[in-house]
Design an enzyme around this catalytic site. Structure first.
Site, PDB file in Angstrom:
ATOM      1  N   GLU A  47      -6.437   2.545   4.226  1.00 10.02           N
ATOM      2  CA  GLU A  47      -6.208   1.936   5.539  1.00 10.02           C
ATOM      3  C   GLU A  47      -4.874   2.393   6.128  1.00 10.02           C
ATOM      4  O   GLU A  47      -4.742   2.527   7.350  1.00 10.02           O
ATOM      5  CB  GLU A  47      -6.226   0.412   5.394  1.00 10.02           C
TER       6      GLU A  47
ATOM      7  N   HIS B 225     -12.072   0.872   7.651  1.00 10.45           N
ATOM      8  CA  HIS B 225     -11.350  -0.384   7.844  1.00 10.45           C
ATOM      9  C   HIS B 225     -11.715  -1.045   9.171  1.00 10.45           C
ATOM     10  O   HIS B 225     -11.858  -0.378  10.198  1.00 10.45           O
ATOM     11  CB  HIS B 225      -9.840  -0.092   7.812  1.00 10.45           C
TER      12      HIS B 225
ATOM     13  N   GLU C 212     -17.253  -2.713   7.248  1.00 14.94           N
ATOM     14  CA  GLU C 212     -16.579  -4.009   7.326  1.00 14.94           C
ATOM     15  C   GLU C 212     -17.002  -4.685   8.626  1.00 14.94           C
ATOM     16  O   GLU C 212     -17.319  -4.021   9.611  1.00 14.94           O
ATOM     17  CB  GLU C 212     -15.068  -3.806   7.299  1.00 14.94           C
TER      18      GLU C 212
ATOM     19  N   GLU D 241      -8.493  -4.116  -3.218  1.00 15.07           N
ATOM     20  CA  GLU D 241      -8.037  -3.274  -2.117  1.00 15.07           C
ATOM     21  C   GLU D 241      -6.518  -3.287  -1.963  1.00 15.07           C
ATOM     22  O   GLU D 241      -5.895  -4.345  -1.985  1.00 15.07           O
ATOM     23  CB  GLU D 241      -8.696  -3.779  -0.825  1.00 15.07           C
TER      24      GLU D 241
END
Length: 390
Positions: A266, A316, A336, A240
């Site tokens: 993100e 995110h 997440e 990531e």
């Protein structure tokens, strides 16, 4: 139904904190000369909460974590006048008013985050006005429950990391994300430390469970090109944000370099930005945050765009505004997840401000079909631990 008032307040945490350890996560500042390790002082201990009230008494809640004081000023000065007196059901019109009126100086970053907070509150109103959860307004339930990955594996002492992974493995999680603690500035020893941590986690969770690895923009293209081949044997589900968000060419090159998928988004803030990432095949997983990209109105469009490219969306940070998008979209396979824990970096504040977040059970999250709106209320338990700026 018309919007009567918009109230933005900054919640500044003044309670107990746990100091982050140095090198708990690489970051973009690692490449800038400094006499101190940058992440040991990394904090964002404030949050802006937006409350929008309609003329029939419905109150919608939104939030923004990026540069909260600046976001509040943008909302108070520029955005609130654009939505007061308007029908919240005209959400696309209201979104375009906010986006286009600030376009000359907004477009990305904190302005889009401020627009997101207002948009979230509007969608909360819409759900409450028809007594339906927001995900029901976006297409409804596309999955029985939401698979989620445990995401608080910061780079710390190796044994502590292994113990933490084992604890949540025992709780039923099958997916985990860890952070690299080192980048180009740390030389060959940093490379060894990064590989050692990944190997240690694989010793605990094995290869029947997924492991994701985050760089938080702390590498550059050259370093990432050296690291990715070394990581292939550990079979990460993705790596990531290996480079800064503006380096789209770097993302595209890395995404084709090895068998490891590259994820990001993100720190992307617009539908057009994600279109560029997808057209360039720069990411294999998109990770927007609904309270950054323009709220639910924009995120719903990004989901549809990603679905057309067969690129999965894994928003995110978890949090309720993202869970509604995940539940309602075939493009989003999972979420997440952070459990509530002591205030450290700052993303923990969400759980001290709001009630209503689901708690994971055996690696899954559930949303209630009968809780209207976003399902959040303001928590009173920790109010005395905040300094609130009106």
């Amino acid at each position: 139904m018309k919007i009567k008032s918009v109230r933005a307040r900054v919640y500044e945490w003044k309670g107990k904190t746990v100091p982050p350890q140095g090198n708990f996560c690489s970051n973009a500042m690692d490449l800038v000369y400094s006499k101190t390790e940058t992440m040991s002082t990394f904090r964002f201990h404030s949050w802006t909460v937006v409350e929008i009230e309609t003329d029939d008494g419905i109150v919608g809640l939104g939030n923004v974590a990026l540069a909260p004081k600046i976001a509040k000023a943008i909302i108070d000065e520029y955005l609130a006048p654009l939505v007061i007196g308007q029908d919240p059901w005209d959400y696309e019109y209201l979104w375009q008013r906010m986006y286009r009126s600030t376009h000359a100086w907004g477009r990305k970053g904190v302005t889009m985050a401020a627009i997101s907070a207002v948009d979230l509150a509007i969608w909360d109103i819409l759900g409450k006005s028809v007594n339906k959860p927001v995900f029901k307004l976006l297409g409804g339930r596309t999955k029985e429950k939401i698979p989620c990955y445990y995401s608080k594996l910061y780079r710390t002492d190796i044994q502590e990391m292994q113990d933490e992974a084992q604890k949540f493995l025992d709780q039923g999680f099958t997916m985990f994300k860890s952070r690299f603690g080192y980048g180009p500035a740390h030389g060959t020893q940093g490379v060894k430390e990064n590989l050692k941590a990944v190997e240690a986690l694989r010793e605990v969770i094995g290869y029947d469970n997924d492991l994701m690895l985050e760089c938080y923009m702390g590498w550059n293209l050259e370093y990432a090109k050296r690291m990715l081949p070394k990581l292939e044997k550990f079979q990460p589900r993705w790596v990531e944000e290996p480079v800064i968000a503006d380096d789209i060419d770097g993302y595209a090159e890395l995404n084709q370099l090895t068998s490891i998928p590259i994820s990001g988004g993100e720190h992307e803030f617009s539908l057009y930005g994600f279109k560029q990432l997808l057209e360039r095949k720069a990411v294999s997983v998109v990770q927007y945050d609904t309270n950054r990209v323009g709220g639910i109105t924009a995120a719903h469009k990004i989901n549809a765009l990603c679905e057309s490219y067969s690129v999965p969306v894994v928003p995110h940070a978890g949090q309720m505004h993202n869970y509604h998008l995940t539940m309602s979209s075939m493009a989003s396979p999972m979420s997440e997840y952070f459990p509530m824990f002591d205030v450290e970096v700052g993303n923990e504040l969400f759980y001290y401000i709001f009630d209503g977040e689901p708690v994971a059970e055996n690696g899954f999250l559930q949303l209630d079909d009968n809780t209207p709106g976003l399902g959040l209320t303001l928590k009173t338990e920790f109010l005395d631990q905040f300094n609130i700026i009106e």
